[in-house]
Motif scaffolding. Structure first.
Motif, PDB file in Angstrom:
ATOM      1  N   ASP A 177     -38.082 -26.938  15.082  1.00  8.50           N
ATOM      2  CA  ASP A 177     -37.381 -26.096  14.102  1.00  8.50           C
ATOM      3  C   ASP A 177     -36.094 -25.528  14.702  1.00  8.50           C
ATOM      4  N   ALA A 178     -36.117 -25.237  15.988  1.00 11.10           N
ATOM      5  CA  ALA A 178     -34.940 -24.675  16.652  1.00 11.10           C
ATOM      6  C   ALA A 178     -33.812 -25.701  16.759  1.00 11.10           C
ATOM      7  N   CYS A 179     -34.148 -26.969  16.548  1.00  9.23           N
ATOM      8  CA  CYS A 179     -33.143 -28.046  16.578  1.00  9.23           C
ATOM      9  C   CYS A 179     -32.523 -28.273  15.201  1.00  9.23           C
ATOM     10  N   GLN A 180     -33.124 -27.702  14.191  1.00  9.09           N
ATOM     11  CA  GLN A 180     -32.759 -28.041  12.811  1.00  9.09           C
ATOM     12  C   GLN A 180     -32.171 -26.839  12.079  1.00  9.09           C
ATOM     13  N   GLU A 181     -31.470 -27.142  11.008  1.00  6.83           N
ATOM     14  CA  GLU A 181     -30.862 -26.118  10.156  1.00  6.83           C
ATOM     15  C   GLU A 181     -31.127 -26.523   8.710  1.00  6.83           C
ATOM     16  N   ARG A 182     -31.698 -25.636   7.937  1.00  6.54           N
ATOM     17  CA  ARG A 182     -32.002 -25.918   6.531  1.00  6.54           C
ATOM     18  C   ARG A 182     -30.729 -26.189   5.730  1.00  6.54           C
ATOM     19  N   LEU A 183     -30.843 -26.986   4.702  1.00 12.17           N
ATOM     20  CA  LEU A 183     -29.731 -27.132   3.766  1.00 12.17           C
ATOM     21  C   LEU A 183     -29.528 -25.796   3.055  1.00 12.17           C
ATOM     22  N   PRO A 184     -28.271 -25.410   2.808  1.00 14.57           N
ATOM     23  CA  PRO A 184     -28.037 -24.142   2.102  1.00 14.57           C
ATOM     24  C   PRO A 184     -28.738 -24.093   0.741  1.00 14.57           C
ATOM     25  N   SER A 185     -28.958 -25.256   0.139  1.00 14.32           N
ATOM     26  CA  SER A 185     -29.579 -25.306  -1.181  1.00 14.32           C
ATOM     27  C   SER A 185     -31.104 -25.297  -1.130  1.00 14.32           C
ATOM     28  N   ALA A 186     -31.692 -25.314   0.051  1.00 15.94           N
ATOM     29  CA  ALA A 186     -33.164 -25.310   0.136  1.00 15.94           C
ATOM     30  C   ALA A 186     -33.717 -24.024  -0.478  1.00 15.94           C
ATOM     31  N   GLU A 187     -34.860 -24.150  -1.101  1.00 17.36           N
ATOM     32  CA  GLU A 187     -35.493 -22.976  -1.714  1.00 17.36           C
ATOM     33  C   GLU A 187     -36.105 -22.100  -0.622  1.00 17.36           C
ATOM     34  N   PRO A 188     -36.291 -20.791  -0.920  1.00 19.04           N
ATOM     35  CA  PRO A 188     -36.992 -19.939   0.042  1.00 19.04           C
ATOM     36  C   PRO A 188     -38.350 -20.562   0.384  1.00 19.04           C
ATOM     37  N   GLY A 189     -38.678 -20.613   1.657  1.00 19.84           N
ATOM     38  CA  GLY A 189     -39.961 -21.192   2.073  1.00 19.84           C
ATOM     39  C   GLY A 189     -39.881 -22.683   2.374  1.00 19.84           C
ATOM     40  N   GLU A 190     -38.808 -23.350   1.942  1.00 24.06           N
ATOM     41  CA  GLU A 190     -38.642 -24.759   2.282  1.00 24.06           C
ATOM     42  C   GLU A 190     -37.953 -24.886   3.635  1.00 24.06           C
ATOM     43  N   TRP A 191     -38.370 -25.864   4.419  1.00 26.53           N
ATOM     44  CA  TRP A 191     -37.659 -26.174   5.650  1.00 26.53           C
ATOM     45  C   TRP A 191     -36.928 -27.489   5.393  1.00 26.53           C
ATOM     46  N   TRP A 192     -37.562 -28.624   5.588  1.00 29.92           N
ATOM     47  CA  TRP A 192     -36.991 -29.874   5.087  1.00 29.92           C
ATOM     48  C   TRP A 192     -36.857 -29.728   3.557  1.00 29.92           C
ATOM     49  N   ALA A 193     -35.733 -30.152   3.011  1.00 29.57           N
ATOM     50  CA  ALA A 193     -35.497 -30.028   1.569  1.00 29.57           C
ATOM     51  C   ALA A 193     -35.980 -31.292   0.866  1.00 29.57           C
ATOM     52  N   PRO A 194     -36.776 -31.129  -0.186  1.00 30.37           N
ATOM     53  CA  PRO A 194     -37.376 -32.295  -0.843  1.00 30.37           C
ATOM     54  C   PRO A 194     -36.355 -33.115  -1.643  1.00 30.37           C
ATOM     55  N   MET A 195     -36.638 -34.398  -1.748  1.00 26.08           N
ATOM     56  CA  MET A 195     -35.827 -35.330  -2.531  1.00 26.08           C
ATOM     57  C   MET A 195     -36.735 -35.972  -3.581  1.00 26.08           C
ATOM     58  N   GLN A 196     -36.099 -36.521  -4.609  1.00 23.94           N
ATOM     59  CA  GLN A 196     -36.887 -37.262  -5.612  1.00 23.94           C
ATOM     60  C   GLN A 196     -36.741 -38.762  -5.361  1.00 23.94           C
ATOM     61  N   LEU A 197     -37.812 -39.472  -5.651  1.00 20.71           N
ATOM     62  CA  LEU A 197     -37.807 -40.923  -5.486  1.00 20.71           C
ATOM     63  C   LEU A 197     -37.131 -41.534  -6.728  1.00 20.71           C
ATOM     64  N   ALA A 198     -35.990 -42.157  -6.522  1.00 20.78           N
ATOM     65  CA  ALA A 198     -35.230 -42.739  -7.635  1.00 20.78           C
ATOM     66  C   ALA A 198     -35.573 -44.210  -7.847  1.00 20.78           C
ATOM     67  N   PHE A 199     -36.079 -44.860  -6.801  1.00 19.58           N
ATOM     68  CA  PHE A 199     -36.406 -46.290  -6.871  1.00 19.58           C
ATOM     69  C   PHE A 199     -37.421 -46.613  -5.808  1.00 19.58           C
ATOM     70  N   PHE A 200     -38.372 -47.452  -6.180  1.00 20.28           N
ATOM     71  CA  PHE A 200     -39.257 -48.028  -5.158  1.00 20.28           C
ATOM     72  C   PHE A 200     -39.652 -49.442  -5.564  1.00 20.28           C
ATOM     73  N   ARG A 201     -39.630 -50.315  -4.585  1.00 18.06           N
ATOM     74  CA  ARG A 201     -40.118 -51.681  -4.786  1.00 18.06           C
ATOM     75  C   ARG A 201     -40.853 -52.110  -3.526  1.00 18.06           C
TER      76      ARG A 201
END
Lengths: 111, 111
Positions: free
Chosen positions: A86-110
């Motif tokens: 965690d000390a190596c990382q910095e949250r995205l400014p848009s991350a929600e309170p309580g989020e560390w890694w910011a979630p993404m949506q799956l737009a495509f999978f094959r």
């Protein structure tokens, strides 16, 4: 069995780049065991430079994601590992309170 | 067989968000066939909002990546598809000349 595909993003601190890469070239066995026990498979972390953006993606093969994540988060080795990483990382400014890694949506999978 | 794990990043144009997601919810069968013929497996594209960052990742299961990519790029349906999808995307400012999706390095992998 349903496989859920997770994608998430975070920034790497420039002064921690080498340390983070070195840690991830040789992740602690206890942490790898906790990841497997949490039903996480095919876990990749990619780094883009010079932006220092990191994308993490994995498959979840279990049936109770919240319970598996809670168990992993309660693991003593994982807690020590996250304190360092965690000390190596910095949250995205848009991350929600309580989020560390910011979630993404799956737009495509094959397969 | 060696599996190579590819990760890459690009931006989605805000005015093209809906079109891109709609296209990728129902990718043309010819394009899916060309992807499979190029020995690409487990291809995911994730979207992060509001940054509109897209992360693409896949496994390459073949033995001649350059040849497989060249064959896919020569496919007529793929060329039509890319004409539409490229118009939805914007290269990272740091991408090299000739790059569209910007490559990432694999910092960690665990099966």
């Amino acid at each position: 069995m349903t496989i859920t595909r997770i994608g998430q993003v975070i920034k790497l601190r420039p002064e921690k780049r080498e340390e983070y890469l070195r840690l991830h070239a040789d992740v602690w066995p206890e942490v790898l065991r906790a990841i497997a026990a949490a039903n996480i498979r095919n876990y990749s972390i990619f780094l883009r430079e010079p932006e220092l953006l990191m994308f993490g993606t994995y498959e979840y093969h279990g049936s109770d994601y919240a319970a598996d994540m809670a168990r992993m988060a309660a693991d003593e080795a994982v807690q020590r590992w996250w304190k360092i990483t965690d000390a190596c990382q910095e949250r995205l400014p848009s991350a929600e309170p309580g989020e560390w890694w910011a979630p993404m949506q799956l737009a495509f999978f094959r397969a």
